[in-house]
Motif scaffolding. Sequence first.
Motif, short mmCIF file in Angstrom:
data_model
loop_
_atom_site.label_atom_id
_atom_site.label_comp_id
_atom_site.label_asym_id
_atom_site.label_seq_id
_atom_site.Cartn_x
_atom_site.Cartn_y
_atom_site.Cartn_z
N PRO A 289 6.49 9.18 11.39
CA PRO A 289 7.77 9.35 10.36
C PRO A 289 7.70 10.66 9.44
O PRO A 289 8.50 10.97 9.09
CB PRO A 289 7.73 7.80 9.61
N ALA A 290 6.18 10.90 9.13
CA ALA A 290 6.02 12.04 8.13
C ALA A 290 6.73 13.29 8.97
O ALA A 290 6.79 14.41 8.10
CB ALA A 290 4.59 12.01 7.79
N ARG A 291 6.86 13.43 10.18
CA ARG A 291 7.29 14.54 10.78
C ARG A 291 8.80 14.79 10.89
O ARG A 291 9.24 15.73 11.45
CB ARG A 291 6.70 14.58 12.45
N LYS B 288 12.45 2.84 2.28
CA LYS B 288 11.81 1.58 1.97
C LYS B 288 10.99 1.28 3.27
O LYS B 288 10.11 0.85 3.24
CB LYS B 288 12.74 0.46 1.48
N GLN B 289 11.64 1.55 4.55
CA GLN B 289 11.24 1.17 5.72
C GLN B 289 10.12 2.12 6.14
O GLN B 289 9.04 1.57 6.58
CB GLN B 289 12.18 1.08 6.93
N TYR B 290 10.25 3.35 5.87
CA TYR B 290 9.20 4.34 6.32
C TYR B 290 9.03 5.28 5.09
O TYR B 290 9.55 6.32 4.89
CB TYR B 290 9.76 5.28 7.23
N PRO B 291 7.94 4.87 3.86
CA PRO B 291 7.84 5.83 2.72
C PRO B 291 7.37 6.95 3.09
O PRO B 291 7.89 7.95 2.38
CB PRO B 291 6.86 4.91 2.12
N ALA B 292 6.79 7.35 4.30
CA ALA B 292 6.50 8.92 4.55
C ALA B 292 7.48 9.83 5.21
O ALA B 292 7.21 10.84 5.35
CB ALA B 292 5.18 8.69 5.50
N GLY C 165 15.87 9.08 -2.98
CA GLY C 165 14.79 9.48 -2.18
C GLY C 165 14.93 10.50 -1.41
O GLY C 165 14.05 10.81 -0.46
N MET C 166 15.71 11.17 -1.39
CA MET C 166 16.03 12.59 -0.46
C MET C 166 14.90 13.62 -1.01
O MET C 166 14.73 13.67 -2.44
CB MET C 166 17.47 13.15 -0.81
#
Lengths: 267, 267
Positions: free
Chosen positions: A154-156, A185-189, A221-222
């Motif tokens: 997800p971080a990518r 919320k689903q993927y904080p990273a 969160g953007m």
Amino acid sequence: MIIIGEKINGAIPSVAEAIAQKDADFIKKLAKSQADAGAHFIDVCASTDVAVELETMKWLIDLVQEATDLPIAVDSPSAEICAASLKFCNKPGLVNSVSLEGDKIDLVFPVIADTTWECVVLLCDDTSIPKSGEQRLEVFAAIMEKAKKHNISPARLHVDPLVEMLCTSEDGINMMLGVIREIKKQYPAIHVTGGASNISFNLPARKFVNQAFLVLAMGAGMDSAIINPLHKHMMGLIYATEALKGMDEYCIEYIGGYRKGLYGPVK
Amino acid sequence: MIIIGEKINGAIPSVAEAIAQKDADFIKKLAKSQADAGAHFIDVCASTDVAVELETMKWLIDLVQEATDLPIAVDSPSAEICAASLKFCNKPGLVNSVSLEGDKIDLVFPVIADTTWECVVLLCDDTSIPKSGEQRLEVFAAIMEKAKKHNISPARLHVDPLVEMLCTSEDGINMMLGVIREIKKQYPAIHVTGGASNISFNLPARKFVNQAFLVLAMGAGMDSAIINPLHKHMMGLIYATEALKGMDEYCIEYIGGYRKGLYGPVK
């Protein structure tokens, strides 16, 4: 906040002219000025005829890399051009973009699977841009399935929820803010990104709408944006918003950005 | 968004000078210009020696009422002066302000009980400004008890949660946004207000912080602000934020504000 500098785009008349005239200096200066203004990626979009798009991408990317060490955001509506342009880059950057439209994602994800390349994913599919937040989140879920299959963390990923114009919206950007919050919320990273100008289409004094939009979206969160880093008022608001969100202890980054002159004259 | 124009305040050197020189024209122009710029209340604060404060309030209020029909925000650190100044006003306005400090609230609430006067309430008490959000909400609950006792409806209250400076905050304004959301959740009709400049104390390029703060606070539910309506960039962001929040169908107000010239040159 990850700033993707948007200025090297053949859809901008002065850049189209520079491409036509092979004005290398113009392109290099545009890359350098965005780097100096605080960009983290330099977006490169040829916007030429398909016949010369790949060679134009190579020419542009070479010039940008002469001007700055920043990674490139390889930007084309064609997934083939995106994938083929990666090899022009000295270091991993950002693919801009894929979606569930056609076989874009299936073309690009395998190419970047075992790399550290990042990727912008648009929340749309072959049926065009989903109307509701639920539908956008369904597209998102399908994309995350594919990312997982290719071991892309997800971080990518930089998810662009595709903000539509405010002037015809019935609830402002509330649905969009809900989508952003749910994704984070689903993927904080994961990163949430987007342009900041579609929102104000057809409205007067567009920059007020663009600026307020970006602050509100960052509040939800953007954390990535495809913008003009030379716009000093926007940059000032971005750094201020980071500090207000509690992501800049004792405002060190905010004060540093000011000292570097990123914000320009205060209005 | 309810705009409380803050410019007529003896703490501002040019206004102090006008008060000292009895420059009626200066005060009337300042009232008129704020009315033209979109203010809904004109704040009047003498900031003089206590000995002459009440007569100065009368002089200022008379002038403002000659210049505009807008209601007055009667502003003094002294609850006695606030209460005594109400009778100078042609129509009900806003008391600015009371809190749980001393007997302020017990002096003012009975006076406005059977009127349509509105009132700014600060979330502090004799032990000064509470540190935590929970403590602020306890002060809020105590104030609402008193409001209920005097039959003052939530819609007549403008709660100022007292934002403190960002440069020494450890979590930005997250606590503050939580307090705003909780207050609006408990009483949807209540107003949340505040100044927009304390937040940026001790920081450079303060207006970026003030502007981003106001947009984020509006996102959480702030719907009233004590600001300078002549600041066109701030006004543009406020109107844009209302539209983005879905509170301005088809951006009619936003476009109207632009046509009235409230936003000035776009930067």
